[in-house]
Design a protein around this motif. Sequence first.
Motif, PDB file in Angstrom:
ATOM      1  N   MET A   1      -3.363 -46.223   4.487  1.00  0.00           N
ATOM      2  CA  MET A   1      -4.685 -46.752   4.142  1.00  0.00           C
ATOM      3  C   MET A   1      -5.503 -47.070   5.386  1.00  0.00           C
ATOM      4  SD  MET A   1      -5.185 -46.428   1.120  1.00  0.00           S
ATOM      5  CE  MET A   1      -6.721 -47.305   0.944  1.00  0.00           C
ATOM      6  N   ILE A   2      -5.409 -46.204   6.385  1.00  0.00           N
ATOM      7  CA  ILE A   2      -6.186 -46.437   7.597  1.00  0.00           C
ATOM      8  C   ILE A   2      -7.671 -46.203   7.330  1.00  0.00           C
ATOM      9  CG2 ILE A   2      -6.117 -44.101   8.559  1.00  0.00           C
ATOM     10  CD1 ILE A   2      -5.464 -47.326  10.475  1.00  0.00           C
ATOM     11  N   LEU A   3      -7.972 -45.580   6.178  1.00  0.00           N
ATOM     12  CA  LEU A   3      -9.375 -45.350   5.804  1.00  0.00           C
ATOM     13  C   LEU A   3     -10.140 -46.666   5.714  1.00  0.00           C
ATOM     14  CD1 LEU A   3     -11.377 -43.129   4.999  1.00  0.00           C
ATOM     15  CD2 LEU A   3     -10.762 -43.537   2.627  1.00  0.00           C
ATOM     16  N   VAL A   4      -9.437 -47.741   5.308  1.00  0.00           N
ATOM     17  CA  VAL A   4     -10.082 -49.057   5.227  1.00  0.00           C
ATOM     18  C   VAL A   4     -10.600 -49.464   6.605  1.00  0.00           C
ATOM     19  CG1 VAL A   4      -9.704 -51.482   4.684  1.00  0.00           C
ATOM     20  CG2 VAL A   4      -8.626 -49.721   3.296  1.00  0.00           C
ATOM     21  N   ASN A   5      -9.779 -49.214   7.641  1.00  0.00           N
ATOM     22  CA  ASN A   5     -10.216 -49.530   9.005  1.00  0.00           C
ATOM     23  C   ASN A   5     -11.451 -48.738   9.386  1.00  0.00           C
ATOM     24  OD1 ASN A   5      -7.827 -50.983   9.146  1.00  0.00           O
ATOM     25  ND2 ASN A   5      -7.579 -50.485  11.309  1.00  0.00           N
ATOM     26  N   TYR A   6     -11.435 -47.433   9.022  1.00  0.00           N
ATOM     27  CA  TYR A   6     -12.590 -46.601   9.355  1.00  0.00           C
ATOM     28  C   TYR A   6     -13.855 -47.165   8.699  1.00  0.00           C
ATOM     29  CZ  TYR A   6      -9.218 -42.940  10.680  1.00  0.00           C
ATOM     30  OH  TYR A   6      -8.214 -42.222  11.254  1.00  0.00           O
ATOM     31  N   LEU A   7     -13.716 -47.543   7.414  1.00  0.00           N
ATOM     32  CA  LEU A   7     -14.895 -48.033   6.692  1.00  0.00           C
ATOM     33  C   LEU A   7     -15.315 -49.399   7.231  1.00  0.00           C
ATOM     34  CD1 LEU A   7     -14.088 -46.864   3.071  1.00  0.00           C
ATOM     35  CD2 LEU A   7     -15.603 -45.823   4.744  1.00  0.00           C
ATOM     36  N   ALA A   8     -14.337 -50.209   7.663  1.00  0.00           N
ATOM     37  CA  ALA A   8     -14.689 -51.492   8.278  1.00  0.00           C
ATOM     38  C   ALA A   8     -15.474 -51.256   9.558  1.00  0.00           C
ATOM     39  CB  ALA A   8     -13.435 -52.302   8.563  1.00  0.00           C
ATOM     40  N   ALA A   9     -15.069 -50.236  10.324  1.00  0.00           N
ATOM     41  CA  ALA A   9     -15.812 -49.919  11.560  1.00  0.00           C
ATOM     42  C   ALA A   9     -17.237 -49.501  11.218  1.00  0.00           C
ATOM     43  CB  ALA A   9     -15.093 -48.809  12.327  1.00  0.00           C
ATOM     44  N   VAL A  10     -17.392 -48.687  10.145  1.00  0.00           N
ATOM     45  CA  VAL A  10     -18.741 -48.277   9.727  1.00  0.00           C
ATOM     46  C   VAL A  10     -19.545 -49.509   9.321  1.00  0.00           C
ATOM     47  CG1 VAL A  10     -20.048 -47.005   8.000  1.00  0.00           C
ATOM     48  CG2 VAL A  10     -18.049 -45.968   9.027  1.00  0.00           C
ATOM     49  N   ALA A  11     -18.910 -50.430   8.574  1.00  0.00           N
ATOM     50  CA  ALA A  11     -19.620 -51.632   8.123  1.00  0.00           C
ATOM     51  C   ALA A  11     -20.065 -52.466   9.320  1.00  0.00           C
ATOM     52  CB  ALA A  11     -18.715 -52.444   7.205  1.00  0.00           C
ATOM     53  N   LEU A  12     -19.172 -52.657  10.301  1.00  0.00           N
ATOM     54  CA  LEU A  12     -19.528 -53.421  11.502  1.00  0.00           C
ATOM     55  C   LEU A  12     -20.689 -52.767  12.235  1.00  0.00           C
ATOM     56  CD1 LEU A  12     -16.308 -54.523  13.395  1.00  0.00           C
ATOM     57  CD2 LEU A  12     -18.072 -55.955  12.432  1.00  0.00           C
ATOM     58  N   PHE A  13     -20.606 -51.438  12.354  1.00  0.00           N
ATOM     59  CA  PHE A  13     -21.676 -50.707  13.044  1.00  0.00           C
ATOM     60  C   PHE A  13     -23.005 -50.930  12.331  1.00  0.00           C
ATOM     61  CE2 PHE A  13     -24.270 -47.036  13.999  1.00  0.00           C
ATOM     62  CZ  PHE A  13     -24.059 -46.855  15.356  1.00  0.00           C
ATOM     63  N   CYS A  14     -22.967 -50.885  10.974  1.00  0.00           N
ATOM     64  CA  CYS A  14     -24.208 -51.010  10.215  1.00  0.00           C
ATOM     65  C   CYS A  14     -24.764 -52.433  10.303  1.00  0.00           C
ATOM     66  CB  CYS A  14     -23.980 -50.607   8.766  1.00  0.00           C
ATOM     67  SG  CYS A  14     -23.774 -48.833   8.613  1.00  0.00           S
ATOM     68  N   ILE A  15     -23.891 -53.435  10.311  1.00  0.00           N
ATOM     69  CA  ILE A  15     -24.378 -54.818  10.469  1.00  0.00           C
ATOM     70  C   ILE A  15     -25.085 -54.942  11.820  1.00  0.00           C
ATOM     71  CG2 ILE A  15     -23.687 -57.222  10.712  1.00  0.00           C
ATOM     72  CD1 ILE A  15     -21.343 -56.593   8.826  1.00  0.00           C
ATOM     73  N   GLY A  16     -24.436 -54.400  12.862  1.00  0.00           N
ATOM     74  CA  GLY A  16     -25.044 -54.456  14.194  1.00  0.00           C
ATOM     75  C   GLY A  16     -26.381 -53.734  14.226  1.00  0.00           C
ATOM     76  N   LEU A  17     -26.436 -52.565  13.567  1.00  0.00           N
ATOM     77  CA  LEU A  17     -27.676 -51.781  13.564  1.00  0.00           C
ATOM     78  C   LEU A  17     -28.777 -52.528  12.810  1.00  0.00           C
ATOM     79  CD1 LEU A  17     -28.890 -49.051  14.365  1.00  0.00           C
ATOM     80  CD2 LEU A  17     -28.193 -48.168  12.155  1.00  0.00           C
ATOM     81  N   TYR A  18     -28.403 -53.186  11.701  1.00  0.00           N
ATOM     82  CA  TYR A  18     -29.397 -53.931  10.927  1.00  0.00           C
ATOM     83  C   TYR A  18     -29.960 -55.087  11.753  1.00  0.00           C
ATOM     84  CZ  TYR A  18     -31.588 -56.417   7.091  1.00  0.00           C
ATOM     85  OH  TYR A  18     -32.502 -57.046   6.303  1.00  0.00           O
ATOM     86  N   VAL A  19     -29.064 -55.789  12.461  1.00  0.00           N
ATOM     87  CA  VAL A  19     -29.516 -56.872  13.342  1.00  0.00           C
ATOM     88  C   VAL A  19     -30.471 -56.324  14.392  1.00  0.00           C
ATOM     89  CG1 VAL A  19     -28.744 -58.469  15.130  1.00  0.00           C
ATOM     90  CG2 VAL A  19     -27.508 -58.324  12.985  1.00  0.00           C
ATOM     91  N   LEU A  20     -30.095 -55.190  14.965  1.00  0.00           N
ATOM     92  CA  LEU A  20     -30.900 -54.576  16.024  1.00  0.00           C
ATOM     93  C   LEU A  20     -32.295 -54.208  15.515  1.00  0.00           C
ATOM     94  CD1 LEU A  20     -30.210 -53.605  18.904  1.00  0.00           C
ATOM     95  CD2 LEU A  20     -29.895 -51.359  17.938  1.00  0.00           C
ATOM     96  N   LEU A  21     -32.362 -53.698  14.270  1.00  0.00           N
ATOM     97  CA  LEU A  21     -33.641 -53.211  13.751  1.00  0.00           C
ATOM     98  C   LEU A  21     -34.529 -54.329  13.234  1.00  0.00           C
ATOM     99  CD1 LEU A  21     -32.487 -50.043  11.781  1.00  0.00           C
ATOM    100  CD2 LEU A  21     -33.781 -50.092  13.886  1.00  0.00           C
ATOM    101  N   THR A  22     -33.932 -55.387  12.675  1.00  0.00           N
ATOM    102  CA  THR A  22     -34.774 -56.344  11.954  1.00  0.00           C
ATOM    103  C   THR A  22     -34.939 -57.682  12.665  1.00  0.00           C
ATOM    104  OG1 THR A  22     -32.917 -57.152  10.685  1.00  0.00           O
ATOM    105  CG2 THR A  22     -34.148 -55.337   9.749  1.00  0.00           C
TER     106      THR A  22
END
Lengths: 122, 337
Positions: A1-22
């Motif tokens: 279930m390493i896919l969970v880690n991959y998706l967590a990385a995507v989620a972290l990236f998106c939180i960071g990107l949202y902070v950066l944009l808004t």
Amino acid sequence: MILVNYLAAVALFCIGLYVLLTRRNLIKIVMGLSLMEASTYLLMVSFAYRAGSTAPVLLSPPAGKTAKQLAHGNVADPVLQNFCITAVVIGVAVTAVFLSVAVRIAQHYRTLDADRVRAMRG
Amino acid sequence: LTRVSIDEGRALSHATGREATERQPLHRPWVGALLVAGVAAAFGAAMAGIPREHAPLPLIARYALEIAIPQWKLTEPVNEIVYGTRGFDTFGETFLLLAAVISVVVITRPREPRRGYFGESAAGAREQRQDDPEIGFDATEDEARLAERREQDEQASGGTEPARTPDATPLGTPSPETAEAMTIVVRTAIRVVLPILAVAGLYLVAWGFSPGGGFPGGAVVLGVLLLAYASFGRRKISKVIRPDLIETLELAGAALIIMTELLGLVFRGSFSANWLPLAQMLTPLSGGVAQLFSATELLEVGTGLTIAVFALLGMSHDWARDADSDTTDRGGGKQGK
């Protein structure tokens, strides 16, 4: 279930990107960039993982395994660990650059609000 | 503007009895959310198709694991990759780090050349009093200037000198803490921890057992210096943490790294090739040039991160006023920058 880690990385990236944009506070923008940076470390370390693997150390393989077996798939990928080790150190230095720029902007414009830093527009 | 909002905040917190919190302005939140959703969908779809935990190791990883012992006598394949197989990549990253450190030094540099990270503005204070005697704008700014002088200078000019340690401060004294060092409890703990931390970090680098060698070792060096700074105060470390000393060490480390890698080209015909004899496995010299590279990287990373962090900590407030507000300010009188 390493896919969970991959998706967590995507989620972290998106939180960071949202902070950066808004967000408009420069310190929070730097924090968003650091979060995006951390998400890539998580992704690389997760890429390195192999099911049932050990750390890539060649001294004494676990019982019942030879060094040759380790080289063919029962250790974590050392190349991706190499990327993380160097990236973390450079990430610290780059964050220091961001923060020193933020301090200088705060001193010059007397604000940390990115929307008020627009002297070039007259 | 800032001063007005601080006063308003104080008035508000007095009126409501709660601490005033800043409203956080957002910049086009819906556009941002839409873009982030698009990025999340694209990345999520990409994650579905990439190799998972049952995929075979990539070719380069298997190659590195197979040659680590025969070609480098290293039992730590991560070190073999950082300083051997992908040595050229590490070489490039070193200079990326150096570029970032130089950027910090350039951005944080004060107006006058400095010999230390702290306490330099005391030197210009006399000249300032002669040329521009009317320092100060109002009570808030005077207070802020005094607080910064206390933080930065050897002796605070005007005002009582803060205590060296907070040991004599009674419990329950309201913050902020102005003493330079920390309490005897913290100092004693740090005295015990510091040598252990320093020796452990250097041991792992010396024997090549830590993945990455000089990179984590350099971070440990920074950790040791920051612990000493935080617990004992800047006066204790000012003999070691001097820009002229650590900037020289940093560039010496960069020169040694270039030399280490270039000698491979000279002796073996290939940049970053091993030109040193390999010693017995599990000894400090077992990795040949990898261990030399790791040690020079320790110097480079340790001093580089130290310069970046202390340059940031030593940034002082630039009190010069804006050109347009100078006309109305009392005692501004500065020419435009």
